[in-house]
Design a protein around this motif. Structure first.
Motif, short mmCIF file in Angstrom:
data_model
loop_
_atom_site.label_atom_id
_atom_site.label_comp_id
_atom_site.label_asym_id
_atom_site.label_seq_id
_atom_site.Cartn_x
_atom_site.Cartn_y
_atom_site.Cartn_z
N HIS A 41 0.68 -1.09 0.06
CA HIS A 41 -0.01 -0.13 0.10
C HIS A 41 0.97 1.27 0.12
O HIS A 41 1.81 1.35 0.79
CB HIS A 41 -0.87 -0.05 1.31
CG HIS A 41 -1.87 1.32 1.30
ND1 HIS A 41 -2.62 1.64 0.56
CD2 HIS A 41 -1.72 2.27 2.23
CE1 HIS A 41 -3.02 2.66 0.64
NE2 HIS A 41 -2.59 3.17 1.77
N VAL A 42 0.63 2.04 -0.93
CA VAL A 42 1.38 3.49 -1.01
C VAL A 42 0.75 4.42 -0.21
O VAL A 42 -0.07 4.96 -0.46
CB VAL A 42 1.68 3.97 -2.79
CG1 VAL A 42 2.29 5.06 -2.66
CG2 VAL A 42 1.84 2.89 -3.52
N GLY A 43 1.37 4.57 0.91
CA GLY A 43 0.70 5.48 1.99
C GLY A 43 0.98 4.93 3.54
O GLY A 43 1.67 4.09 3.51
N GLY A 44 0.53 5.70 4.37
CA GLY A 44 0.69 5.31 5.60
C GLY A 44 -0.32 4.33 6.33
O GLY A 44 -1.27 3.99 5.76
N LYS A 72 4.06 2.03 2.74
CA LYS A 72 5.31 2.79 2.33
C LYS A 72 4.75 3.88 1.51
O LYS A 72 4.09 3.80 0.59
CB LYS A 72 6.19 1.97 1.36
CG LYS A 72 7.57 2.51 1.16
CD LYS A 72 8.52 1.30 0.54
CE LYS A 72 9.82 1.70 0.40
NZ LYS A 72 10.52 0.63 -0.17
N SER A 73 5.30 5.25 2.05
CA SER A 73 4.88 6.37 1.18
C SER A 73 5.89 6.68 0.22
O SER A 73 7.02 6.40 0.24
CB SER A 73 4.75 7.58 2.35
OG SER A 73 3.60 7.35 3.02
N GLY A 74 5.49 7.36 -0.88
CA GLY A 74 6.47 7.86 -1.99
C GLY A 74 5.68 7.68 -3.08
O GLY A 74 4.39 7.67 -3.34
N ASP A 75 6.30 7.65 -4.21
CA ASP A 75 5.78 7.70 -5.68
C ASP A 75 5.39 6.08 -5.85
O ASP A 75 6.25 5.11 -5.51
CB ASP A 75 6.89 8.18 -6.87
CG ASP A 75 6.66 7.68 -8.26
OD1 ASP A 75 5.78 8.41 -8.63
OD2 ASP A 75 6.93 6.76 -8.62
N PRO A 76 4.17 5.81 -6.33
CA PRO A 76 3.86 4.69 -6.68
C PRO A 76 4.60 3.75 -7.26
O PRO A 76 4.75 2.33 -6.90
CB PRO A 76 2.28 4.91 -7.26
CG PRO A 76 1.78 6.41 -7.00
CD PRO A 76 3.27 6.99 -7.03
N VAL A 77 5.25 4.17 -8.44
CA VAL A 77 5.98 3.31 -9.22
C VAL A 77 7.25 2.84 -8.55
O VAL A 77 7.68 1.67 -8.42
CB VAL A 77 6.33 4.22 -10.60
CG1 VAL A 77 7.47 2.95 -11.43
CG2 VAL A 77 5.04 4.04 -11.51
N GLU A 78 7.92 3.66 -7.85
CA GLU A 78 9.18 3.45 -7.19
C GLU A 78 8.85 2.48 -5.98
O GLU A 78 9.61 1.75 -5.63
CB GLU A 78 9.72 4.82 -6.55
CG GLU A 78 10.03 5.89 -7.75
CD GLU A 78 11.17 5.03 -8.68
OE1 GLU A 78 11.95 4.08 -8.50
OE2 GLU A 78 10.82 5.29 -10.08
#
Length: 282
Positions: A41-44, A72-78
């Protein structure tokens, strides 16, 4: 020889309307392949998110589902690419998007970037479903390439694990393999004879590959070899579509250059217009 190419499966998790269907597909595959499932999941993190995932996946508890949630937060692709490497994910599941007003699917910009850069195998799903849709017919590329033997072997493995009934191996042959200019009946006959010879050669090559696959994976499966003359990538995609295959299995491209993106070929044709669910094997 026991195969286990997918020890771990990953899927990007967004709390969208398709969340349940995506999780059901991923969980079923994890149980079929006896794999650990990573939900990325992209986010907190939050207790509500963890609870929502747990409620959906509780159905698979009796099936022995082993899963882990990664926030994990950040750019979705990365985020998805880096997590895939950190967790040694073997198979990454990505969703495709339906074109407006058309019953055709294509890979969205984020999924396309991931597909081009991922070091693991990719499964592109066009219509995730809560109810299981049986995977009866698998089409796999049989083109002459160093990766093809493994690709065909794993296609049979997938067929066996998903209780498939039929595997069709499609050998795409470029038109320029026939070195005859057809301008009269005589040259047409010559071209047709050459075509039949090429088909025979290709079928023999594919038959030798299949004979080397452990019988555990080929028993009780209908096997068909289908040579096709045409553009690589486009021809096999069209074949998978008209035969209503449930899954198309392809080699991952050896490299993807700037020019490949300008002039699509092979896998790029598939990514532009998905004929069915597509498994791209590394």
């Amino acid at each position: 020889m026991a195969l286990k190419p997918f020890k771990s499966i990953g899927i990007g998790v967004a709390f969208s309307p398709t969340l349940k269907a995506n999780l059901y597909e991923a969980a079923r595959l994890s149980i079929f392949f006896k794999s650990k499932l990573f939900l990325i999941h992209v986010g907190g993190a939050s207790n509500d998110k963890i609870k929502a995932l747990k409620v959906i996946l509780n159905t698979f508890k009796t099936g022995g589902l082993d899963y882990e949630v990664v926030f994990k937060s950040g750019d979705p692709v990365e985020v998805i690419l880096s997590t895939s490497e950190e967790k040694n994910i073997d198979l990454l599941i990505l969703g495709a998007v339906q074109r407006e007003q058309f019953l055709k699917y294509y890979v969205g910009s984020i999924a396309r970037k991931i597909t081009r850069r991922a070091k693991c195998s990719i499964l592109l799903l066009i219509k995730p479903s809560v109810e299981r849709i049986p995977c009866k017919h698998i089409v796999v590329n049989g083109l002459k390439d160093p990766k093809t033997k493994n690709t065909i072997t794993y296609a049979f493995y997938v067929a066996k694990m998903l209780r498939g009934e039929k595997v069709t191996i499609v050998e795409e042959i470029k038109q320029d393999a026939i070195h005859v200019k057809v301008d009269d009946d005589k040259s047409l006959r010559k071209a047709n004879i050459m075509k039949e010879r090429i088909k025979l050669r290709e079928n023999t090559r594919v038959k030798e590959i299949v004979q080397d696959i452990p019988k555990t994976y080929t028993n009780n499966i209908i096997i068909k070899s289908q040579p096709i003359f045409g553009k690589q990538g486009y021809s096999i995609g069209h074949y998978a579509q008209i035969t209503r295959a449930d899954l198309l299995v392809m080699n991952a491209p050896s490299k993807m250059t700037f020019w490949d993106r300008l002039f699509p070929h092979d896998i790029e044709h598939i990514l532009t217009e998905l004929p069915t669910d597509v498994l791209i094997l590394q």
